[in-house]
Design an enzyme around this catalytic site. Structure first.
Site, PDB file in Angstrom:
ATOM      1  CB  CYS A 133       4.990   2.455   7.817  1.00 44.58           C
ATOM      2  SG  CYS A 133       4.539   3.916   6.436  1.00 44.58           S
ATOM      3  CG  LEU A 134       6.601   0.671   1.680  1.00 42.65           C
ATOM      4  CD1 LEU A 134       6.156   1.218   0.455  1.00 42.65           C
ATOM      5  CD2 LEU A 134       7.672  -0.350   1.661  1.00 42.65           C
ATOM      6  CG  HIS A 158      -0.826   1.929   7.235  1.00 46.08           C
ATOM      7  ND1 HIS A 158       0.110   1.660   8.132  1.00 46.08           N
ATOM      8  CD2 HIS A 158      -0.160   2.676   6.192  1.00 46.08           C
ATOM      9  CE1 HIS A 158       1.119   1.934   7.736  1.00 46.08           C
ATOM     10  NE2 HIS A 158       1.137   2.714   6.766  1.00 46.08           N
ATOM     11  CD  GLU A 159      -1.337   2.939   2.485  1.00 43.34           C
ATOM     12  OE1 GLU A 159      -0.887   4.083   2.487  1.00 43.34           O
ATOM     13  OE2 GLU A 159      -0.971   1.754   2.954  1.00 43.34           O
ATOM     14  CG  HIS A 214       0.317   7.197   5.015  1.00 47.73           C
ATOM     15  ND1 HIS A 214       1.608   7.406   5.624  1.00 47.73           N
ATOM     16  CD2 HIS A 214       0.693   5.886   5.041  1.00 47.73           C
ATOM     17  CE1 HIS A 214       2.436   6.636   5.987  1.00 47.73           C
ATOM     18  NE2 HIS A 214       1.980   5.525   5.370  1.00 47.73           N
ATOM     19  CD  GLN A 257       3.683   5.754   2.464  1.00 49.13           C
ATOM     20  OE1 GLN A 257       2.861   5.235   2.020  1.00 49.13           O
ATOM     21  NE2 GLN A 257       4.446   4.971   3.107  1.00 49.13           N
ATOM     22  N   GLY A 274       0.974  -1.306   0.005  1.00 46.60           N
ATOM     23  CA  GLY A 274       0.112   0.026  -0.054  1.00 46.60           C
ATOM     24  C   GLY A 274       0.834   1.325   0.100  1.00 46.60           C
TER      25      GLY A 274
HETATM   26 NI    NI Z   1       2.431   3.441   5.621  1.00 49.31          NI
END
Ligand code: NI
Length: 165
Positions: free
Chosen positions: A87-88, A129-130, A133, A51, A46
């Site tokens: 998370c990336l 989660h997204e 963000h 990001q 995701g």
């Molecule tokens: Ni994330």
């Protein structure tokens, strides 16, 4: 085009992203293609536009389905689940986070059409989660102050060592 993933510490990750108002433009198509390309390159499941440094309310989920969520809003949360989340933008860390087990959101697609979708388990977690963000919130904000401070301290060390860029 593949963008580098922005890491924790960059202010773009902690500000609310801008609502998308123009749909189906070549620019929007290109941005969404680039988001998925960047997600594949980073082996993510995701990705939210902030990001890759773009403060707009767009998220991509599930590389196999290429699910695009524009201006998503959570409209229903049911149940509870607690599993590890990462998370990336906060690479190298994973912590259990309690989230709803079944989540319904309303979003727009690339043409601007509204739709509702319900996800369970991993997808429910990804929706939350997204969407977080896009509201300038990282998953570590759901952890205890103690756990969050430990992660922050470790990241500060990595920054000093030049290993967080
Ligand atoms: Ni994330």
């Amino acid at each position: 085009m593949t963008y580098p993933i922005v890491k924790y510490g960059d202010p773009v990750l902690e500000q609310p992203a801008e609502t998308v108002k123009e749909f189906d433009t070549p620019e929007l198509h290109k941005l969404i293609d680039d988001m998925f390309e960047s997600m594949y390159a980073a082996r993510g499941v995701g990705l939210a536009a902030p990001q890759i440094g773009i403060s707009r309310r767009i998220a991509g989920e599930d590389p196999s389905q290429k699910l695009v969520l524009i201006n998503p809003e959570i409209i229903r949360n049911e149940g509870k689940q607690s599993t590890e989340e990462g998370c990336l933008s906060v690479p190298g860390f994973r912590e259990p986070v309690t989230r709803a087990a079944r989540v319904t959101l309303r979003a727009q697609n690339i043409k601007g059409e509204s739709f509702e979708m319900t996800g369970e388990e991993i997808l429910a977690r990804a929706f939350l989660h997204e969407t977080d963000h896009l509201n300038g919130k990282l998953y570590i904000s759901h952890l205890s102050v103690l756990k969050r401070d430990i992660i922050r301290r470790k990241i500060r060390k990595l920054v000093k060592a030049g290993e967080w860029a």
